[in-house]
Design a protein around this motif. Sequence first.
Motif, PDB file in Angstrom:
ATOM      1  N   LEU A  31     -28.003 -16.856  80.218  1.00 47.93           N
ATOM      2  CA  LEU A  31     -28.584 -15.879  80.390  1.00 47.93           C
ATOM      3  C   LEU A  31     -29.491 -15.319  81.668  1.00 47.93           C
ATOM      4  O   LEU A  31     -30.327 -16.869  81.573  1.00 47.93           O
ATOM      5  N   ASN A  49     -30.526  -5.384  77.788  1.00 50.59           N
ATOM      6  CA  ASN A  49     -29.709  -4.953  76.932  1.00 50.59           C
ATOM      7  C   ASN A  49     -29.415  -5.552  75.494  1.00 50.59           C
ATOM      8  O   ASN A  49     -30.181  -6.350  75.782  1.00 50.59           O
ATOM      9  N   GLY A  50     -28.356  -5.078  74.907  1.00 52.24           N
ATOM     10  CA  GLY A  50     -28.402  -5.925  73.795  1.00 52.24           C
ATOM     11  C   GLY A  50     -28.024  -6.999  73.639  1.00 52.24           C
ATOM     12  O   GLY A  50     -29.223  -7.680  72.920  1.00 52.24           O
ATOM     13  N   SER A  51     -27.542  -7.611  74.508  1.00 48.67           N
ATOM     14  CA  SER A  51     -26.493  -8.503  74.632  1.00 48.67           C
ATOM     15  C   SER A  51     -27.459 -10.109  74.865  1.00 48.67           C
ATOM     16  O   SER A  51     -27.566 -11.059  74.742  1.00 48.67           O
ATOM     17  N   GLU A  52     -28.837  -8.949  75.508  1.00 54.58           N
ATOM     18  CA  GLU A  52     -29.233 -10.369  76.692  1.00 54.58           C
ATOM     19  C   GLU A  52     -30.828  -9.991  75.310  1.00 54.58           C
ATOM     20  O   GLU A  52     -31.174 -11.330  75.524  1.00 54.58           O
ATOM     21  N   ALA A  54     -30.273 -10.437  72.432  1.00 61.66           N
ATOM     22  CA  ALA A  54     -29.370 -11.268  71.578  1.00 61.66           C
ATOM     23  C   ALA A  54     -29.964 -12.391  71.935  1.00 61.66           C
ATOM     24  O   ALA A  54     -30.442 -13.473  70.626  1.00 61.66           O
ATOM     25  N   LEU A  55     -30.115 -12.799  72.824  1.00 62.80           N
ATOM     26  CA  LEU A  55     -30.033 -14.286  73.312  1.00 62.80           C
ATOM     27  C   LEU A  55     -31.265 -14.777  73.604  1.00 62.80           C
ATOM     28  O   LEU A  55     -32.319 -15.982  73.363  1.00 62.80           O
ATOM     29  N   LEU A  64     -33.872 -10.789  65.199  1.00 66.47           N
ATOM     30  CA  LEU A  64     -33.609  -9.426  66.951  1.00 66.47           C
ATOM     31  C   LEU A  64     -34.955  -8.477  66.118  1.00 66.47           C
ATOM     32  O   LEU A  64     -35.367  -7.694  66.951  1.00 66.47           O
TER      33      LEU A  64
END
Length: 80
Positions: A31, A49-52, A54-55, A64
């Motif tokens: 990330l 954002n969504g993927s960030e 999640a990390l 989450l």
Amino acid sequence: MGFNKQTLIVSREKKGWSVNEATYQFRSVGLKVSHPTLKSWEDGKSEPNGSEIALLAMVYGTSLKNFFQNDGTNGKDKKS
């Protein structure tokens, strides 16, 4: 349902990390986040954002769902 900036702050503080240490930890999992970006997220000026997210959850070891709230504030401080 909005992003909960408090989860970022509390999670980082529980780890005992400075903002710089947190960004180092995030980079170690791919990330690419800078100190100003993380501070912007914590201050509620912008949101990951969504993927960030999640990390973030993975690195902080939290769910989450903790990064979201359903009180209509979008992670911003409520005004009296």
